[in-house]
Scaffold this active site. Sequence first.
Site, PDB file in Angstrom:
ATOM      1  N   LYS A 164      43.084  44.801  34.444  1.00  0.00           N
ATOM      2  CA  LYS A 164      42.146  43.710  34.128  1.00  0.00           C
ATOM      3  C   LYS A 164      40.798  44.290  33.679  1.00  0.00           C
ATOM      4  CE  LYS A 164      44.539  40.586  37.276  1.00  0.00           C
ATOM      5  NZ  LYS A 164      44.602  39.852  38.556  1.00  0.00           N
ATOM      6  N   GLN A 184      41.916  39.024  44.194  1.00  0.00           N
ATOM      7  CA  GLN A 184      43.263  39.534  43.937  1.00  0.00           C
ATOM      8  C   GLN A 184      44.187  39.221  45.116  1.00  0.00           C
ATOM      9  OE1 GLN A 184      44.258  40.801  41.053  1.00  0.00           O
ATOM     10  NE2 GLN A 184      46.329  41.254  41.740  1.00  0.00           N
ATOM     11  N   ASP A 224      41.402  32.197  37.682  1.00  0.00           N
ATOM     12  CA  ASP A 224      42.834  32.237  38.019  1.00  0.00           C
ATOM     13  C   ASP A 224      43.463  30.838  37.927  1.00  0.00           C
ATOM     14  OD1 ASP A 224      44.077  34.678  38.563  1.00  0.00           O
ATOM     15  OD2 ASP A 224      43.205  34.825  40.569  1.00  0.00           O
TER      16      ASP A 224
END
Length: 289
Positions: free
Chosen positions: A53, A97, A120
């Site tokens: 990322k 995460q 997200d």
Amino acid sequence: MPATIIDGKKIAREIEAELIGRISDLSKNGVVPCLAVVIVGDDPASHVYVGAKERACERLGIRSVRVDVASDAEYEEVASTVRGLNEDPGINGVLVQSPLPSGMDEISITDLIDPQKDVDGFHAQNLGRLVQGDVSGLLPCTPAGVMRMLESTNLDIRGKRAIVIGRSRIVGMPQSILLAQRGVDATVTIAHSRTSDMADLCRSADLIVAAVGRPNMITADWIKPGATVIDVGVNRVNDDSEKGYYLSGDVHPDVREVAGAVSPVPGGVGPMTIAMLMSNTVRATEMQQ
Ligand code: GUN
């Protein structure tokens, strides 16, 4: 005839090229998008994903901030990290995460993220909009990436049978909703660990999205000839190589002999997830102006 390979890496690069123009427009107003990634603990796979990322941000000229939190941190430390990032006007996107260390409630941490920075797309407000039929907001990256891959195949899935294997909050559930939404109009079955007739269901499907997390579980005898098969699985299988493992999807390589189109692992859904994260970060930044 062997299946067409759906090249996620290539489509991801096309999406990134389009984002560069939007990032340049933002920079004319003195704005550089900034993504904050919170990683709790030392799960090796999570560190690999977060590294990918960060590299994508670098490629595109998006700033990235990484916040490492110790694996034995209390819930409140993670929560206050998220609150701090919410309040920081220099941060446009926040993600935590997954997985968090066992015992830490992922859903309640996710719901602390400002919905406008929730790149997200897992916050209850963003998932709720999706259930309401509004797909204009921040969508979960992997399912949104799968939809873009399907668009690239020109497959008409209207009225066709789709099976999503897996019912996670990150992939299976939002994927099912996106496939069933008005305008896409697939007839969707959600299969999971308690499904008794998985092979038969798959054999009747024109589209299979496999998000189970079991290497090579979907075998060629489960596939309707010509079906489209999207492999979301990223499984580490131990071997004698230098790394000590190789990556396997949920879909057995022999499926390519029967299916019409298949996404590979690696080089399929993985790069698409990252491209959609970059897209959400740019979108969030634009919406905040
Ligand atoms: N872990 C595996 N996939 C994801 C994802 O899409 N987002 C986050 N935050 N964690 C993950």
